[in-house]
Enzyme design. Structure first.
Site, mmCIF file in Angstrom:
data_model
loop_
_atom_site.group_PDB
_atom_site.id
_atom_site.type_symbol
_atom_site.label_atom_id
_atom_site.label_comp_id
_atom_site.label_asym_id
_atom_site.label_seq_id
_atom_site.Cartn_x
_atom_site.Cartn_y
_atom_site.Cartn_z
ATOM 1 N N GLU A 66 -3.261 11.360 6.530
ATOM 2 C CA GLU A 66 -4.648 11.346 6.968
ATOM 3 C C GLU A 66 -4.932 12.605 7.791
ATOM 4 O O GLU A 66 -4.042 13.138 8.459
ATOM 5 C CB GLU A 66 -4.945 10.098 7.801
ATOM 6 N N ASP A 106 0.655 11.693 8.496
ATOM 7 C CA ASP A 106 0.897 10.495 7.695
ATOM 8 C C ASP A 106 -0.135 10.313 6.591
ATOM 9 O O ASP A 106 -0.578 9.201 6.291
ATOM 10 C CB ASP A 106 0.934 9.253 8.584
ATOM 11 N N GLY A 108 1.168 2.874 -3.285
ATOM 12 C CA GLY A 108 0.270 3.986 -3.027
ATOM 13 C C GLY A 108 0.684 5.233 -3.773
ATOM 14 O O GLY A 108 1.427 5.174 -4.754
ATOM 15 N N SER A 159 0.848 -1.187 0.000
ATOM 16 C CA SER A 159 0.000 0.000 0.000
ATOM 17 C C SER A 159 0.879 1.231 0.000
ATOM 18 O O SER A 159 2.102 1.142 -0.151
ATOM 19 C CB SER A 159 -0.869 0.015 1.268
ATOM 20 N N GLY A 160 0.247 2.387 0.199
ATOM 21 C CA GLY A 160 0.999 3.595 0.493
ATOM 22 C C GLY A 160 1.362 3.584 1.967
ATOM 23 O O GLY A 160 1.387 2.534 2.610
ATOM 24 N N ASP A 161 1.611 4.759 2.524
ATOM 25 C CA ASP A 161 2.033 4.833 3.922
ATOM 26 C C ASP A 161 0.878 4.686 4.910
ATOM 27 O O ASP A 161 1.099 4.350 6.070
ATOM 28 C CB ASP A 161 2.739 6.173 4.175
#
Length: 445
Positions: free
Chosen positions: A405, A403, A211, A179-181
């Site tokens: 979000e 991060d 990601g 995935s991404g981070d």
């Protein structure tokens, strides 16, 4: 005195073996971990993925190029190809087969490689290609390395956190995020919210870039001069090398969030979060929206306080800590069963910078994304952020991005009606050095 030649390393095994149908002398030296025959040699640690026994043959699968032999298959993505060669070592007796199998397996086991992995795949991140990346590029390498794995596709935001919080960690040697981070961050938060957080957070974590940003994978691979590719990231996990990772605790009254990548407020946060409306563009959305925001800069009132690193004691202004107490921050965590975070000592906060700010960007790793070397030398260990209103429009505030979000949204911001973990008020941030563990490439590629 003249130079003395080093004493040759005696092979553990030496036998006549048919290699891909041709009989030849094959030796194995356990001290070096080298398989040799004719003009070929294989480093088990750096080149061999694994082996299987088929009848009287030991089938060795390795990453080996330009040796003029072997059976080639390919695995990769986005133009990156890994050549895997298969060597069939046909033993001439059952005794030889048993001894060779035992010695090779013992050496591979001594390397500390993972045998069982729990794999998160985020099918919604980036260009929604993580599932294909796993099937086409990650799975073949794990299979060749004889690694058992359980795959969990994430179905919604914080799904990975929920799974990590209840996962039977004794069944696995590591957790991998394709995935991404964002999924990695969820996993770290899930592990640290467990009652057994102190043992759970020791679980090695791996990241395979799939990601938009991929800052963690880029930081790990770039540190040893490797390109940020799916193959390099997967091989780092297979080889089992590990390194510690700092974790930042972000706290606000009874709430806390654990960060491993970055915190942004101002320009960078606005670009990252508000560009979500252009997610259909893939990673290009960042550059596209960045141009819009740069030409129409917003400035934010606020203040940051920090513990100055050696050599930076004169940066900013002396901090006024009157009225600052840490008791309310620390004691409010007693209701949590997981990790409460490190203790804050506000008397250490000796410097501050007053706004207005265009952007504040805190980084735990050097790269914020594959093309953003944001903090090659990060040195602050404790930080207080006091976010304020936009300078040109006091009716509007900002977004705090952790991060990738949203941690908090102020009034008048993009999707300001959405619920967030924290409010747009003072935040305390402190680092735990080496709290988590990552699978990482060794210094010898």
């Amino acid at each position: 005195m003249g130079k003395t030649n080093p004493t040759p390393v005696a092979p553990v095994l030496s036998d006549r073996v048919r290699v891909n149908g041709v009989e030849t002398l094959v030796t194995f030296t356990a001290e070096e971990g080298i398989l040799r025959w004719t003009e070929n040699c294989l480093s088990i640690e750096k080149e061999v993925l694994g082996f299987t026994v088929e009848g009287t043959k030991i089938k060795v699968r390795a990453i080996k190029e330009n040796d003029g032999g072997g059976i080639i298959c390919c695995s990769g993505n986005t133009g990156v190809t890994v050549k895997i060669r298969s060597y069939n070592l046909e033993m001439l007796s059952e005794v030889s087969l048993r001894i060779w199998t035992q010695k090779l397996q013992e050496f591979i086991d001594s390397l500390g490689r993972p045998k069982r992995l729990f794999v998160f795949v985020n099918p919604y991140g980036g260009k929604r290609s993580a599932s294909k990346i796993f099937i086409d590029s990650v799975k073949p390498l794990l299979d060749d390395a004889n690694i058992d794995y359980t795959v969990q596709e994430t179905k919604y935001q914080l799904h990975a956190k929920e799974v990590a919080k209840s996962l039977d960690i004794l069944r696995y040697d590591g957790i991998v995020c394709v995935s991404g981070d964002g999924i990695l961050v969820e996993v770290v938060n899930g592990l640290l919210e467990r009652e057994d957080w102190d043992s759970a957070i020791k679980m090695p974590l791996g990241v395979v870039p799939a990601g938009t940003g991929n800052g963690m994978a880029k930081s790990l691979l770039d540190a040893v001069g490797l390109s940020c590719t799916v193959a390099n990231a997967t091989l780092a996990i297979i080889r089992g090398h590990k390194q510690s990772l700092d974790v930042a605790t972000i706290s606000q009254e009874q709430n806390r969030f654990f960060s491993v990548l970055m915190l942004a407020w101002g320009l960078i946060a606005d670009i990252d979060i508000e560009s979500e409306k252009y997610r259909w563009m893939g990673s290009a959305r960042i550059d596209y929206y960045a141009m819009q925001r740069i030409f129409c800069l917003r400035r934010y009132n606020g203040c940051i306080k920090f513990v100055a690193a050696p050599g930076y004691e004169t940066f900013g202004e002396p901090a006024d800590l009157e009225g600052e107490t840490i008791t309310e921050v620390k004691l409010s965590f007693v209701q949590h069963k997981g990790y409460c975070g490190p203790a804050f000592h506000m008397k250490e906060f000796n410097r501050k910078i007053e706004g207005p700010f265009v952007s504040v960007w805190l980084h735990n790793v050097p790269w914020g994304g594959e093309d953003a070397l944001a903090a090659p030398d990060a040195k602050v260990k404790s930080f207080v952020l006091e976010p304020g209103t936009q300078l040109d429009d006091p009716s509007k505030e900002g977004i705090i991005d952790v991060d990738g979000e949203v941690l908090a949204r102020g009034k008048g911001t993009y999707k300001s009606n959405y619920k967030t973990l924290m409010t747009y008020e003072k935040l305390h941030i402190k680092i735990d050095q080496g709290l988590a563990t990552m699978f990482s490439p060794s210094t010898i590629s």
